[in-house]
Design a protein around this motif. Structure first.
Motif, PDB file in Angstrom:
ATOM      1  N   UNK A   1       1.056  -1.262   0.252  1.00 12.35           N
ATOM      2  CA  UNK A   1      -0.387  -0.145  -0.154  1.00 12.35           C
ATOM      3  C   UNK A   1       0.761   1.367  -0.256  1.00 12.35           C
ATOM      4  N   UNK A   2       0.711   1.717  -1.318  1.00 11.64           N
ATOM      5  CA  UNK A   2       1.581   2.799  -1.023  1.00 11.64           C
ATOM      6  C   UNK A   2       0.963   4.498  -0.667  1.00 11.64           C
TER       7      UNK A   2
ATOM      8  N   UNK B   1       1.107   8.753   0.077  1.00  7.13           N
ATOM      9  CA  UNK B   1       1.868   9.755   0.134  1.00  7.13           C
ATOM     10  C   UNK B   1       1.885  11.042   0.824  1.00  7.13           C
TER      11      UNK B   1
ATOM     12  N   UNK C   1      -1.410  15.257   6.849  1.00  5.67           N
ATOM     13  CA  UNK C   1      -1.880  14.019   5.749  1.00  5.67           C
ATOM     14  C   UNK C   1      -1.102  12.983   6.018  1.00  5.67           C
TER      15      UNK C   1
ATOM     16  N   UNK D   1      -3.722   5.819   9.804  1.00  8.06           N
ATOM     17  CA  UNK D   1      -4.484   5.915  10.288  1.00  8.06           C
ATOM     18  C   UNK D   1      -5.413   4.855   9.076  1.00  8.06           C
TER      19      UNK D   1
ATOM     20  N   UNK E   1      -3.426   1.566   9.475  1.00  5.01           N
ATOM     21  CA  UNK E   1      -3.764   0.566  10.602  1.00  5.01           C
ATOM     22  C   UNK E   1      -5.220   0.142   9.914  1.00  5.01           C
ATOM     23  N   UNK E   2      -6.193   0.632   9.458  1.00  5.81           N
ATOM     24  CA  UNK E   2      -7.814   0.223   9.218  1.00  5.81           C
ATOM     25  C   UNK E   2      -7.415  -0.724   8.351  1.00  5.81           C
ATOM     26  N   UNK E   3      -6.930  -0.342   7.654  1.00  3.06           N
ATOM     27  CA  UNK E   3      -6.296  -1.594   6.810  1.00  3.06           C
ATOM     28  C   UNK E   3      -5.833  -2.982   7.512  1.00  3.06           C
ATOM     29  N   UNK E   4      -5.457  -2.958   8.495  1.00  2.24           N
ATOM     30  CA  UNK E   4      -3.801  -4.187   9.631  1.00  2.24           C
ATOM     31  C   UNK E   4      -2.982  -4.659   8.665  1.00  2.24           C
TER      32      UNK E   4
END
Lengths: 351, 351
Positions: free
Chosen positions: A109-110, A112, A119, A125, A128-131
């Motif tokens: 997951x990138x 920027x 940002x 955040x 984190x939600x994507x674990x």
DNA sequence: CTGAAAGCGCTAACAG
DNA sequence: CTGTTAGCGCTTTCAG
């Protein structure tokens, strides 16, 4: 109602995804068996496995990684947070991490941050939600409190920029040493008035570079002229403005240390505007080497950073942390050395 | 056993994630109410919402996007597939897409194919498993059948390289027109022997560029000398070798079209090795402009591509397709024009 | 060697 | 305004 036949449409969108269960019913098996077969579980007969694999292929089954990761509690995903993906420093990190992710079956997951702390916080955040299993981060100059706190709860590795407030290992280059080398080189050539143009000292990198510049003088029992130091963003425009102004002074410097390749672009343009010859009128050096600096006329003396090695090391460190999660909580700080490439843009001053 | 108290540890790893249910029990509410409150559902009292938000904050609740996307059947994620993230062409796409993702609340999965069709196929498979809402792709020269088929089932937009076999809209630059412009410029300066060094014609971009080169001659009722054309990878090494060899010929060209900035680096180095003066001995032009080409001595005539505009357009097109999924299935093909920047590296031939 | 059943965390009917 | 219930697709005990 207590009982009922299974419904037809599956989810709100009514999308027609093929699931394990679809394969199972098409073969008169249970979805459990199908799951095991596709994972090559040893307790399934070769025969059944073959049938199941064939049916999966035929029906166009695509595993749902969200469902899988929900069950297992973790996702095969890592995050990368960079200020600017178009900058070679950070795209090197992206490449190394992407390579390793491919090899390890992870997704990347990138994120920027555009060097904006708010940002950056939002991006973390989201990760984190994507674990995510871990994060490689090139942090902004002033991370928010929440950013620091969230990073503490993630497996993370800092790359290039490292802040003590952020826990975990880091991979950096010895900015102080690199700048000392190149500044010492100029001093030993006989330069007295040496200018410095670099990025803000709020960045860990900018801080280190300016420090190295100053220490080179100190080591020779000299003092740098603070009036010849300029700090700003890593842009050609800033480089142009700063160097143009420095060269316009009556007591213009006889040598310049340019502590960023982006700034170097504008700097060289400014030397032409002033019709200054390199190296006879002015010695100039770049921090971080580039192909175009090497073939410039004259070829530019530069400090070469082992970017690719560093990026690979950072990516590997992250995966080590991910794979042996409990151990190696040691806060390793890996520092790489740079190499001074002396070329024709530096010489003794004219007198 | 039929009944039992709820268990303590949740998932195999026993990880201590805070869930909606935890918030609910801590407040004596149902998890549904908590879910609604956090989504700012209108049917929940302000009072309850405030309490819930506070409890969520206190307990350190982090929504689980995997669970959410499983329910809703789609993930707030898009994919980007590029051959090489360190290439400015593709990192521009990454930046634009990342920006838009941030604004739209999407996450960006980055996949690097290294120009290997098998790797490309694997990456697309991984993106399908992640149920991405769409994909921006810069395809390899020879995508596999499966790649083409899978892309057909995804919302995709092709960027820079576009293949007719792949369905969906595309955003490209007019390579043919760009090369025609710059080649015509050389012809009109009086050059007869014009060399060409560029990337393989198997790439859609390489094909278009070579075609533009040839068409410029055709339009003038001339024929290009095929013996002066060289094709290879987009590397400085290839550029050096090809140009070094071309300049060593007895009938050396009086002008060179270099159809890639990476190749240009090696090309310029080769002109120095042969001690060739630009533009008096040799006119040289670059396809795709760069900062360093602009400040080179002499400044290099180049074709400037509107990369950032293109990348932004591609990213927007993808989100349009994602948001209005049913309509706009039209296969739009957006083509951008390039701009010829005439500088000092081109002049009429010597004699 | 295979199946039944439970449940990961969340959302969305449908009742109150 | 709030709660009950079901189920997304998958893995994983535990029982045959």
């Amino acid at each position: 109602m207590i009982c009922g036949v299974p419904k037809k449409r599956r989810n709100p969108q009514g999308s027609q995804e093929v699931t394990l269960r679809d394969i199972a019913v098409s073969l008169g098996l249970s979805h459990t068996t199908v799951s095991r077969a596709l994972h090559d579980h040893p307790h399934i007969s070769q025969n059944t496995k073959a049938q199941i694999r064939q049916a999966a292929e035929k029906l166009g089954y695509v595993p749902n990684s969200a469902a899988r990761s929900m069950r297992s509690g973790h996702s095969q995903t890592v995050g990368l947070i960079v200020p600017d993906i178009e900058n070679e420093f950070y795209s090197a990190a992206a490449r190394s991490l992407a390579d390793l992710c491919g090899a390890e079956g992870f997704r990347l997951l990138l994120a920027v941050s555009r060097d904006d702390p708010r940002e950056e916080e939002r991006q973390i955040q989201a990760l984190r939600e994507a674990r995510v299993a871990g994060v490689l981060i090139c942090a902004t100059a002033k991370p928010t409190r929440d950013t620091i706190q969230m990073l503490g709860q993630l497996r993370s590795v800092q790359f290039l920029r490292a802040y003590a407030a952020i826990s975990g290992p880091s991979v950096t280059v010895d900015d102080v040493g690199g700048l000392m080398k190149v500044t010492t080189h100029l001093i030993e050539l006989g330069h007295k008035r040496i200018g410095y143009v670099g990025v803000s000292e709020e960045l860990s990198t900018g801080k280190g570079r300016a420090t190295g510049f100053r220490q080179a003088f100190k080591a020779k029992k000299l003092v740098p002229d603070a009036a010849l130091m300029r700090f700003g963003p890593a842009t050609p425009d800033f480089g142009h403005a700063a160097v143009y102004e420095l060269l316009g002074r009556t007591d213009r410097p006889s040598a310049l240390v340019i502590a960023s390749p982006r700034i170097m672009l504008g700097a060289l343009e400014a030397t032409e505007a002033h019709d200054v010859e390199i190296p006879s009128d002015l010695s100039i050096v770049s921090y971080s080497d580039s192909d175009w600096l090497r073939i410039w006329r004259p070829p530019i003396t530069a400090v070469a950073l082992p970017l690719n090695q560093m990026a690979a090391a950072a990516a590997e460190l992250l995966f080590q942390r991910i794979e042996h999660s409990t151990q190696s909580q040691t806060t390793e700080a890996l520092t790489f050395e740079s190499v001074l490439q002396v070329r024709a843009s530096t010489s003794s001053p004219a007198t």
